[in-house]
Design a protein around this motif. Structure first.
Motif, PDB file in Angstrom:
ATOM      1  N   UNK A   1      11.820   2.211   1.176  1.00  0.00           N
ATOM      2  CA  UNK A   1      10.477   2.079   1.746  1.00  0.00           C
ATOM      3  C   UNK A   1      10.473   2.503   3.212  1.00  0.00           C
ATOM      4  N   UNK A   2      11.501   2.101   3.947  1.00  0.00           N
ATOM      5  CA  UNK A   2      11.593   2.488   5.358  1.00  0.00           C
ATOM      6  C   UNK A   2      11.645   4.005   5.504  1.00  0.00           C
ATOM      7  N   UNK A   3      12.441   4.651   4.654  1.00  0.00           N
ATOM      8  CA  UNK A   3      12.558   6.112   4.708  1.00  0.00           C
ATOM      9  C   UNK A   3      11.207   6.770   4.410  1.00  0.00           C
ATOM     10  N   UNK A   4      10.496   6.239   3.417  1.00  0.00           N
ATOM     11  CA  UNK A   4       9.204   6.783   3.027  1.00  0.00           C
ATOM     12  C   UNK A   4       8.201   6.707   4.188  1.00  0.00           C
ATOM     13  N   UNK A   5       8.149   5.568   4.853  1.00  0.00           N
ATOM     14  CA  UNK A   5       7.223   5.385   5.971  1.00  0.00           C
ATOM     15  C   UNK A   5       7.593   6.282   7.144  1.00  0.00           C
ATOM     16  N   UNK A   6       8.892   6.337   7.433  1.00  0.00           N
ATOM     17  CA  UNK A   6       9.345   7.102   8.590  1.00  0.00           C
ATOM     18  C   UNK A   6       9.117   8.596   8.386  1.00  0.00           C
ATOM     19  N   UNK A   7       9.376   9.081   7.190  1.00  0.00           N
ATOM     20  CA  UNK A   7       9.189  10.496   6.898  1.00  0.00           C
ATOM     21  C   UNK A   7       7.713  10.894   6.916  1.00  0.00           C
ATOM     22  N   UNK A   8       6.823   9.936   6.730  1.00  0.00           N
ATOM     23  CA  UNK A   8       5.389  10.221   6.770  1.00  0.00           C
ATOM     24  C   UNK A   8       4.887  10.461   8.190  1.00  0.00           C
ATOM     25  N   UNK A   9       5.720  10.110   9.188  1.00  0.00           N
ATOM     26  CA  UNK A   9       5.336  10.326  10.578  1.00  0.00           C
ATOM     27  C   UNK A   9       5.095   9.050  11.364  1.00  0.00           C
ATOM     28  N   UNK A  10       5.221   7.899  10.705  1.00  0.00           N
ATOM     29  CA  UNK A  10       5.032   6.617  11.387  1.00  0.00           C
ATOM     30  C   UNK A  10       6.207   6.372  12.337  1.00  0.00           C
TER      31      UNK A  10
ATOM     32  N   UNK B   1       0.796  -1.223   0.000  1.00  0.00           N
ATOM     33  CA  UNK B   1       0.000   0.000   0.000  1.00  0.00           C
ATOM     34  C   UNK B   1       0.825   1.267   0.000  1.00  0.00           C
ATOM     35  N   UNK B   2       2.088   1.168   0.424  1.00  0.00           N
ATOM     36  CA  UNK B   2       2.953   2.354   0.483  1.00  0.00           C
ATOM     37  C   UNK B   2       3.228   2.933  -0.903  1.00  0.00           C
ATOM     38  N   UNK B   3       2.907   2.175  -1.957  1.00  0.00           N
ATOM     39  CA  UNK B   3       3.111   2.658  -3.316  1.00  0.00           C
ATOM     40  C   UNK B   3       2.106   3.760  -3.679  1.00  0.00           C
ATOM     41  N   UNK B   4       1.058   3.894  -2.887  1.00  0.00           N
ATOM     42  CA  UNK B   4       0.008   4.874  -3.167  1.00  0.00           C
ATOM     43  C   UNK B   4       0.133   6.045  -2.196  1.00  0.00           C
ATOM     44  N   UNK B   5       0.670   7.176  -2.624  1.00  0.00           N
ATOM     45  CA  UNK B   5       0.902   8.334  -1.749  1.00  0.00           C
ATOM     46  C   UNK B   5      -0.340   8.811  -1.018  1.00  0.00           C
ATOM     47  N   UNK B   6      -1.493   8.726  -1.697  1.00  0.00           N
ATOM     48  CA  UNK B   6      -2.725   9.205  -1.058  1.00  0.00           C
ATOM     49  C   UNK B   6      -3.122   8.325   0.119  1.00  0.00           C
TER      50      UNK B   6
END
Length: 364
Positions: free
Chosen positions: A206-215, A171-176
């Motif tokens: 992927x880890x960077x993307x999730x972490x930067x989102x606030x998770x 699901x992380x592939x979908x920014x929305x």
């Protein structure tokens, strides 16, 4: 398993309820041919329910808030199985549709092929489910593939300061979607196909993307390659042991159950991840979803190989590489080198001592 009728559930799963038949065979047959099935197991799916049942086998009080099932033989099988396992929560019956069924086929390579029934009508019953069990729980689990139906439960958890574990898979592939869920999630488990075949940069991306989102805690699972977890500045990569796979069905959910077990029992990050990898690795060595005892899982967990990194300034740094820098070199006073050594002193010696104690206690 201990009786949990009078105990508030530590874990609450929210999602689809369906019976499943798991067929184990050597190899998937070619089109329009057949194959011998060595064993057939039955269980209650989806992942939220698998985790609830797995945790019960380790004496954790759990509950399920699920979709309505048909008022038929399969629907009552689901209710009876959850009750037998000691999973709390009321299973709702309906005459509007028949209970959906899932069939999983697993081969010796650990691959699985599945057939499932998921209709908007069935998933829509999540919108009327009673959420009162969430209030006193210690963790809520949801799956991204249940769509926006999970938002109501996540928001309820947020109101009561209950941590939320999201199984986000691809699901992380979908920014929305990431933007929609990130503010409601405490722990996020994701996967990327490239990471599963050992591509480290895909895992870090992927880890960077999730972490930067606030998770707060990002988990990247990589099947036989193990997993990586990022929490704050701490990054831990745990390598999976080599095992002979028989049935890969439910391995991902078993990993989640293992991590949640550690989380609920106050394990530190490394021990939680070790337990999760060990539990999932042992699970695939036998058909069905009968869990190995905690003692056996801990014994394997203590032997797993790990790598440590630091996440700082949007970058990942390998602690071992930092420690190998010369004491008299130009970077000896660099903040990252100093922090790397501090982390090594904080975790590495302590972990070695703890593992010796674990091994000694298992022998005794």
């Amino acid at each position: 398993m201990a009786n949990t009728k009078s105990t508030s559930p530590a874990y609450v799963g929210f999602g689809m309820l369906t019976p499943v038949y798991i067929m184990a065979l050597d190899k998937l047959p070619k089109h329009n041919t057949g194959a011998i099935v060595h064993q057939v197991s039955d269980y209650v799916y989806d992942d939220a329910a698998i985790i609830a049942c797995n945790l019960r086998q380790w004496d954790v009080p759990t509950a399920m808030i699920g979709t309505a099932v048909g008022d038929d033989l399969l629907g009552h099988y689901v209710a009876d199985t959850l009750k037998k396992m000691g999973v709390q929560g009321k299973v709702r019956f309906t005459k509007k549709y028949k209970t959906p069924l899932e069939v999983n086929i697993s081969d010796k390579k650990g691959a699985r092929t599945y057939f499932w029934q998921r209709t908007p009508e069935i998933l829509g019953t999540l919108d009327t489910a009673d959420l009162s069990l969430i209030k006193k729980s210690k963790l809520l689990y949801v799956d991204w593939y249940d769509g926006d139906h999970i938002l109501r439960a996540m928001e309820e958890a947020l109101r009561h300061n209950v941590p939320v574990f999201l199984n986000f898979e691809h699901g992380h592939k979908h920014p929305e979607l990431l933007k929609k869920y990130a503010g409601l999630v405490t722990i996020c488990q994701a996967v990327t196909d490239a990471a599963q075949i050992g591509k480290r940069q895909a895992m870090l991306s992927v880890a960077r993307k999730l972490f930067k989102s606030g998770i707060k805690t990002a988990i990247i699972t990589m099947a036989s390659q193990g997993c990586m977890v990022v929490h704050g500045e701490e990054v831990i990569r745990v390598h999976a042991p080599k095992v002979k796979a028989v049935d890969g069905s439910g391995a991902g959910a078993t990993f989640s159950a293992g991590f949640i077990y550690g989380f609920l029992n106050g394990y530190n990050l490394e021990d939680s991840v070790r337990f999760a990898i060990a539990a999932a690795s042992l699970k695939v060595t036998q058909p069905g979803l009968q869990m190995f005892p905690v003692k056996e899982i801990k014994a394997l967990a203590a032997k797993l190989r790990i790598d440590r990194m630091i996440y700082r300034g949007d970058q990942f740094y390998d602690i071992k590489k930092l420690l190998r820098l010369k004491q008299s070199g130009p970077l000896v006073d660099h903040i990252l080198v100093k922090e790397g050594r501090k982390l090594a002193e904080k975790y590495l010696p302590k972990k070695k001592i703890e593992r010796k104690k674990i091994k000694r206690s298992l022998v005794e």
